[in-house]
Design a protein around this motif. Structure first.
Motif, PDB file in Angstrom:
ATOM      1  N   LEU A   1      -0.646  69.811   1.404  1.00 29.68           N
ATOM      2  CA  LEU A   1       0.794  69.991   1.589  1.00 29.68           C
ATOM      3  C   LEU A   1       1.533  68.653   1.687  1.00 29.68           C
ATOM      4  CD1 LEU A   1       0.602  72.971   4.076  1.00 29.68           C
ATOM      5  CD2 LEU A   1       1.316  73.044   1.692  1.00 29.68           C
ATOM      6  N   MET A   2       0.813  67.594   2.015  1.00 30.65           N
ATOM      7  CA  MET A   2       1.465  66.285   2.139  1.00 30.65           C
ATOM      8  C   MET A   2       1.646  65.600   0.786  1.00 30.65           C
ATOM      9  SD  MET A   2       2.433  65.555   5.070  1.00 30.65           S
ATOM     10  CE  MET A   2       2.776  63.822   4.830  1.00 30.65           C
ATOM     11  N   GLU A   3       0.960  66.096  -0.215  1.00 30.39           N
ATOM     12  CA  GLU A   3       1.018  65.472  -1.537  1.00 30.39           C
ATOM     13  C   GLU A   3       2.468  65.208  -1.958  1.00 30.39           C
ATOM     14  OE1 GLU A   3      -1.465  63.991  -4.335  1.00 30.39           O
ATOM     15  OE2 GLU A   3      -2.254  65.436  -2.877  1.00 30.39           O
ATOM     16  N   GLY A   4       2.812  63.924  -2.118  1.00 34.80           N
ATOM     17  CA  GLY A   4       4.140  63.564  -2.615  1.00 34.80           C
ATOM     18  C   GLY A   4       5.281  63.832  -1.653  1.00 34.80           C
ATOM     19  N   ALA A   5       4.974  64.025  -0.365  1.00 37.91           N
ATOM     20  CA  ALA A   5       6.048  64.362   0.583  1.00 37.91           C
ATOM     21  C   ALA A   5       6.946  63.158   0.854  1.00 37.91           C
ATOM     22  CB  ALA A   5       5.447  64.869   1.892  1.00 37.91           C
ATOM     23  N   LEU A   6       8.231  63.440   1.046  1.00 37.14           N
ATOM     24  CA  LEU A   6       9.225  62.412   1.372  1.00 37.14           C
ATOM     25  C   LEU A   6       9.015  61.912   2.800  1.00 37.14           C
ATOM     26  CD1 LEU A   6      11.958  61.207   0.310  1.00 37.14           C
ATOM     27  CD2 LEU A   6      13.086  63.124   1.433  1.00 37.14           C
ATOM     28  N   GLY A   7       8.657  62.798   3.687  1.00 34.83           N
ATOM     29  CA  GLY A   7       8.475  62.401   5.085  1.00 34.83           C
ATOM     30  C   GLY A   7       7.706  63.466   5.841  1.00 34.83           C
ATOM     31  N   LEU A   8       7.394  63.127   7.084  1.00 34.24           N
ATOM     32  CA  LEU A   8       6.532  63.989   7.893  1.00 34.24           C
ATOM     33  C   LEU A   8       7.128  64.154   9.290  1.00 34.24           C
ATOM     34  CD1 LEU A   8       3.689  65.291   8.555  1.00 34.24           C
ATOM     35  CD2 LEU A   8       2.931  62.977   9.112  1.00 34.24           C
ATOM     36  N   ILE A   9       7.200  65.387   9.747  1.00 32.74           N
ATOM     37  CA  ILE A   9       7.588  65.644  11.139  1.00 32.74           C
ATOM     38  C   ILE A   9       6.402  66.306  11.826  1.00 32.74           C
ATOM     39  CG2 ILE A   9       9.121  66.937  12.667  1.00 32.74           C
ATOM     40  CD1 ILE A   9      11.303  66.665  10.586  1.00 32.74           C
ATOM     41  N   ILE A  10       5.995  65.747  12.951  1.00 31.68           N
ATOM     42  CA  ILE A  10       4.862  66.302  13.690  1.00 31.68           C
ATOM     43  C   ILE A  10       5.395  66.973  14.945  1.00 31.68           C
ATOM     44  CG2 ILE A  10       2.790  65.709  15.009  1.00 31.68           C
ATOM     45  CD1 ILE A  10       2.463  63.277  13.136  1.00 31.68           C
ATOM     46  N   LEU A  11       5.048  68.232  15.126  1.00 30.07           N
ATOM     47  CA  LEU A  11       5.456  68.926  16.354  1.00 30.07           C
ATOM     48  C   LEU A  11       4.241  69.094  17.260  1.00 30.07           C
ATOM     49  CD1 LEU A  11       7.825  71.731  14.990  1.00 30.07           C
ATOM     50  CD2 LEU A  11       8.429  69.501  15.934  1.00 30.07           C
ATOM     51  N   VAL A  12       4.433  68.788  18.527  1.00 31.43           N
ATOM     52  CA  VAL A  12       3.356  68.919  19.502  1.00 31.43           C
ATOM     53  C   VAL A  12       3.808  69.900  20.584  1.00 31.43           C
ATOM     54  CG1 VAL A  12       1.945  67.696  21.185  1.00 31.43           C
ATOM     55  CG2 VAL A  12       2.685  66.520  19.117  1.00 31.43           C
ATOM     56  N   ASP A  13       2.929  70.852  20.891  1.00 31.13           N
ATOM     57  CA  ASP A  13       3.242  71.834  21.927  1.00 31.13           C
ATOM     58  C   ASP A  13       2.874  71.249  23.292  1.00 31.13           C
ATOM     59  OD1 ASP A  13       3.467  73.930  23.648  1.00 31.13           O
ATOM     60  OD2 ASP A  13       1.961  75.193  22.678  1.00 31.13           O
ATOM     61  N   ASN A  14       3.883  70.959  24.088  1.00 26.61           N
ATOM     62  CA  ASN A  14       3.612  70.333  25.381  1.00 26.61           C
ATOM     63  C   ASN A  14       2.915  71.294  26.339  1.00 26.61           C
ATOM     64  OD1 ASN A  14       3.987  67.701  26.540  1.00 26.61           O
ATOM     65  ND2 ASN A  14       5.201  68.683  28.143  1.00 26.61           N
ATOM     66  N   ALA A  15       2.972  72.584  26.023  1.00 28.51           N
ATOM     67  CA  ALA A  15       2.338  73.560  26.902  1.00 28.51           C
ATOM     68  C   ALA A  15       0.919  73.883  26.439  1.00 28.51           C
ATOM     69  CB  ALA A  15       3.186  74.828  26.966  1.00 28.51           C
ATOM     70  N   GLY A  16       0.439  73.164  25.425  1.00 30.94           N
ATOM     71  CA  GLY A  16      -0.940  73.367  24.973  1.00 30.94           C
ATOM     72  C   GLY A  16      -1.924  72.770  25.972  1.00 30.94           C
ATOM     73  N   ASP A  17      -3.234  72.933  25.669  1.00 32.67           N
ATOM     74  CA  ASP A  17      -4.257  72.460  26.612  1.00 32.67           C
ATOM     75  C   ASP A  17      -4.289  70.943  26.714  1.00 32.67           C
ATOM     76  OD1 ASP A  17      -5.040  75.001  27.116  1.00 32.67           O
ATOM     77  OD2 ASP A  17      -6.533  75.044  25.499  1.00 32.67           O
ATOM     78  N   ASN A  18      -4.103  70.278  25.578  1.00 34.00           N
ATOM     79  CA  ASN A  18      -4.233  68.826  25.573  1.00 34.00           C
ATOM     80  C   ASN A  18      -3.247  68.237  24.567  1.00 34.00           C
ATOM     81  OD1 ASN A  18      -5.038  66.184  25.583  1.00 34.00           O
ATOM     82  ND2 ASN A  18      -7.058  66.577  24.669  1.00 34.00           N
ATOM     83  N   PRO A  19      -1.962  68.242  24.923  1.00 33.74           N
ATOM     84  CA  PRO A  19      -0.947  67.840  23.942  1.00 33.74           C
ATOM     85  C   PRO A  19      -1.119  66.402  23.435  1.00 33.74           C
ATOM     86  CG  PRO A  19       0.058  68.422  26.072  1.00 33.74           C
ATOM     87  CD  PRO A  19      -1.386  68.703  26.188  1.00 33.74           C
ATOM     88  N   LEU A  20      -1.519  65.479  24.312  1.00 34.64           N
ATOM     89  CA  LEU A  20      -1.686  64.098  23.848  1.00 34.64           C
ATOM     90  C   LEU A  20      -2.884  63.996  22.906  1.00 34.64           C
ATOM     91  CD1 LEU A  20      -0.733  62.405  27.180  1.00 34.64           C
ATOM     92  CD2 LEU A  20       0.356  61.916  25.000  1.00 34.64           C
ATOM     93  N   GLY A  21      -3.891  64.824  23.174  1.00 32.82           N
ATOM     94  CA  GLY A  21      -5.043  64.891  22.271  1.00 32.82           C
ATOM     95  C   GLY A  21      -4.620  65.431  20.911  1.00 32.82           C
ATOM     96  N   ASP A  22      -3.751  66.439  20.922  1.00 32.86           N
ATOM     97  CA  ASP A  22      -3.247  66.988  19.659  1.00 32.86           C
ATOM     98  C   ASP A  22      -2.500  65.917  18.877  1.00 32.86           C
ATOM     99  OD1 ASP A  22      -4.255  69.402  20.425  1.00 32.86           O
ATOM    100  OD2 ASP A  22      -2.328  70.261  21.037  1.00 32.86           O
ATOM    101  N   LEU A  23      -1.632  65.194  19.575  1.00 33.43           N
ATOM    102  CA  LEU A  23      -0.863  64.145  18.909  1.00 33.43           C
ATOM    103  C   LEU A  23      -1.817  63.120  18.298  1.00 33.43           C
ATOM    104  CD1 LEU A  23       1.885  62.895  18.266  1.00 33.43           C
ATOM    105  CD2 LEU A  23       1.711  61.603  20.393  1.00 33.43           C
ATOM    106  N   ASP A  24      -2.821  62.757  19.065  1.00 33.17           N
ATOM    107  CA  ASP A  24      -3.802  61.777  18.590  1.00 33.17           C
ATOM    108  C   ASP A  24      -4.488  62.283  17.321  1.00 33.17           C
ATOM    109  OD1 ASP A  24      -5.344  59.322  19.023  1.00 33.17           O
ATOM    110  OD2 ASP A  24      -7.024  60.713  19.269  1.00 33.17           O
ATOM    111  N   LEU A  25      -4.844  63.561  17.345  1.00 35.67           N
ATOM    112  CA  LEU A  25      -5.499  64.151  16.176  1.00 35.67           C
ATOM    113  C   LEU A  25      -4.619  64.023  14.926  1.00 35.67           C
ATOM    114  CD1 LEU A  25      -7.683  66.102  14.928  1.00 35.67           C
ATOM    115  CD2 LEU A  25      -6.192  67.965  15.663  1.00 35.67           C
ATOM    116  N   TYR A  26      -3.337  64.410  15.079  1.00 34.64           N
ATOM    117  CA  TYR A  26      -2.445  64.379  13.919  1.00 34.64           C
ATOM    118  C   TYR A  26      -2.170  62.950  13.468  1.00 34.64           C
ATOM    119  CZ  TYR A  26      -1.566  69.204  15.326  1.00 34.64           C
ATOM    120  OH  TYR A  26      -1.725  70.508  15.678  1.00 34.64           O
TER     121      TYR A  26
END
Ligand code: GTP
Ligand code: MG
Lengths: 164, 126, 347
Positions: free
Chosen positions: A70-95
């Motif tokens: 889905l990123m192929e040729g994309a103009l830009g990227l927005i990453i959403l992180v769920d702060n109520a997830g189990d490990n939001p900073l871990g999720d951010l790190d993953l992305y």
């Protein structure tokens, strides 16, 4: 997962969002009924008639093969992180780790959602993470159910592409 | 999620499928959201990944048929240089994915897989 | 009996001139006009200054204002042409005094409000008063300074501003509480609140428990205290650089301002994007983003007071490392596309 990608795209798209959500059967089901397994797709017609195509990825890591597609040729990227997830900073790190080459070549904007549901971690902790990883990226607390908030993230993305 | 008993029964049916039809190399049952519940194979495929990708593909298939107003998507077939892969709905929650390395075995693959899918659906209903 | 006149954004020599002309008016016409920069019945505004134009726009509907400029580009009813002339000035004052009710209390003794620590009760001498046409932005003269003081003194306060729900300042939690307001699109009266001078607020120290009760009872919404410090700095700077800062300092954003919780304009996002990636001084930021200097300065002040800036003092002979300060070179096609996206979003 569950950060609000599908919701955010619905807020912007002028066509009914093409949506591949199915019933969630795992722990995800405890938090919401449906989850994206292929992609979300929405469209916005620009003043010159061009179409801006907005794709949402599945959030769960086992679908990460879709991220690259889905990123192929994309103009830009927005990453959403769920702060109520189990490990939001871990999720951010993953992305961020996954998309690092793309982000270094272009940019990304981060939206932290559901901060009303979970106030911790606070934005400070996200700032620290970004600083430690030498990433200069816009980051907002957002509620993607508010269209204004989604628009702000796009504005930031455009500003970064133009001036950042 | 399927309970353990369901999983066991489903696994038995997959095993029977592979034993009965020598052309079928692997079979996996996955939930619509990409969690494998049962799998069986003669080879060494990464069936977890196939299961998850199968759920993606099946939902795209459903999206396309809905767009074209062609009713429900029965199966998706991927014919390749090294074999054929079939994806089909078992019921509202499950997808069966089967594959063969025989390039001329499409009809057989579909027939056996469809019967197997129907059998699984039946045992789960009970 | 007397009448009061305020001035806003006047140049120093104009202000001196005004002062002497008030004397003259008194001598020649026997009408007593007094300079009072906080509460004048009429305000003379230099609308050739950016700060003056902003003031004009904010207050024209509710204050009696005289526009002062080379020409009357705001189509003011009361207008004085530059340079000031004795004849026209005294004539205007004479007309005004026929329409206004004269004041009787001695000038510069503002009436005290009920609250004990009201700034309006402080009776500052005219000389000690904030000078509106100062070259620099002194936050202590605005809401931002009141909040900073409350923070450093760790004192719970209630700030009242006429026409608004009280603002409860809880420095222990780094929060303010007041009735809900949409920060993304401030209405004109909210803008006035953020632009207001400290003496327009009355402040009362409060017991935190009492404040908490009141907040709960009213169902007030919590805001980060920096939302208000930021907003005040942004809307009250009027293009004047924060005191003790230099236009030549090299600055960079430590982190992205959380715009969803801050009053702002779409243009501020562009400044933030540039300043997040580049170390540069104010003039350079303005040219790279094609923004007016005044806009950059207002934004700089807001960021600085919110502790969002790395600031390197420029030193003669020291080569400041201008981090990646190369401007982005976008194809005109891409620039057009980005512009179209913003336009489609109504920005
Ligand atoms: N309370 C609260 N709810 C939110 C907020 N933002 C989003 N939501 C809700 O959270 C849910 C997000 O769901 P989706 O939009 O499906 O999330 P997604 O990112 O597409 O999830 P996956 O596709 O499973 O990865 C929706 O029910 C939203 O209404 C927020 O800031 N606060
Ligand atoms: Mg989704």
């Amino acid at each position: 997962m569950g950060a609000g990608k599908t919701t955010a795209i619905s807020a912007l798209s002028e066509i009914p969002v093409i949506n591949t959500d199915v019933r969630a059967t795992d722990e995800a089901a405890l938090r919401k009924e449906r989850t994206t397994v292929a992609m979300d797709y929405g469209e916005m017609t620009l003043p010159d008639g061009q179409k801006l195509r907005i794709y949402g990825t599945p959030g769960q890591e086992r679908f990460s093969y879709m991220w690259g597609i889905l990123m192929e040729g994309a103009l830009g990227l927005i990453i959403l992180v769920d702060n109520a997830g189990d490990n939001p900073l871990g999720d951010l790190d993953l992305y961020l780790t996954h998309f690092r080459p793309y982000i270094e070549a272009t940019t990304a904007v981060i939206g932290v959602t559901r901060m009303d549901v979970a106030t911790e971690p606070g934005l400070e902790q996200y700032y620290d993470y970004l600083m430690q990883n030498d990433l200069q990226l816009p980051i907002f607390s957002v509620d993607v159910r508010e269209r204004d908030n989604v628009v702000m993230m796009i504005e930031a993305l455009v500003a970064m592409l133009e001036f950042g | 999620m399927l309970s353990n008993i369901d999983t066991e029964q489903t696994h038995q049916l997959l095993k029977a499928l592979i034993e009965k039809s020598s052309e079928i190399n692997a079979a996996v049952v996955t939930t619509l959201d990409g969690h494998p519940c049962a799998k069986e194979q003669r080879d060494d495929y990464a069936l977890e990944r196939l299961a998850t990708m199968g759920s993606t593909l099946m939902s795209l298939g459903d999206t396309i048929t809905a767009e074209l107003k062609m009713g429900t998507c029965r199966n998706i077939i991927s014919e390749n240089e090294g074999g054929i892969v079939a994806f089909m709905h078992i019921n509202e929650d499950l997808v069966l994915i089967t594959l063969t390395q025989q390039l001329n075995a499409l009809g057989m693959l579909l027939a056996h897989s469809r019967r197997c899918a129907a059998d699984i659906a039946k045992t789960l209903k009970k | 009996m007397h009448y009061t006149l305020s001035t806003y954004a006047l140049e120093k020599r104009d202000k001196l001139f005004v002062n002497s002309m008030l004397e003259l008016t008194k001598k020649k016409l026997g009408i007593n006009w007094v300079l009072d920069d906080t509460e004048g019945q009429v305000t003379l505004v230099d609308i050739d200054q950016p700060a003056g134009v902003n003031f004009w726009e904010a207050y024209q509907s509710e204050k009696r204002l005289i526009a002062f400029a080379d020409n009357n580009h705001v189509r003011a009813k009361l207008f004085l042409e530059k340079p000031l002339r004795v004849q026209s000035f005294t004539e205007l004052l004479k007309q005004l005094s026929e329409h206004l009710d004269p004041l009787t209390s001695p000038p510069n003794t503002a009436t005290a409000t009920a609250t004990p620590r009201s700034h309006t009760a402080a009776e500052p001498t005219p000389a000690a008063k904030p000078s509106l046409d100062a070259q620099h932005y002194d936050p202590t003269q605005y809401l931002s300074g009141l909040l900073q003081t409350a923070l450093s003194a760790q004192e719970t306060q209630m700030l009242s501003f006429s026409g608004f729900a009280p603002l409860y300042v809880m420095p222990q939690e780094k929060r303010c509480y007041t009735s809900a307001m949409g920060l993304a699109n401030l209405n004109p009266s909210q803008k006035m609140l953020f632009a207001a001078r400290s003496e327009q607020f009355s402040c009362a120290a409060l017991n935190p428990a009492l404040a908490r009760d009141a907040i709960q009872e009213q169902g007030y919404k919590a805001y980060d205290i920096y939302t208000f410090i930021w907003g005040s700095a942004l809307l009250s700077s009027n293009g004047r650089l924060l005191t003790n800062h230099s236009m030549q300092s090299f600055v960079r954003l430590k982190q992205w301002p959380n715009f969803t919780a801050l009053p702002h304009q779409p243009t501020h996002m562009k400044l933030a994007a540039f300043m997040l990636k580049n170390t540069a001084n104010i003039p350079r930021i303005a040219s790279a983003t094609q923004m007016p200097l005044a806009t950059v300065i207002d934004f700089f002040n807001a960021c600085a007071l919110s502790n969002l800036l790395h600031i390197q003092k420029a030193q003669a002979g020291v080569n400041v490392n201008t981090h990646a300060a190369g401007e982005k070179k976008l194809s005109s096609e891409k620039r057009g596309l980005l512009g179209n996206i913003l336009r489609r979003l109504g920005r």
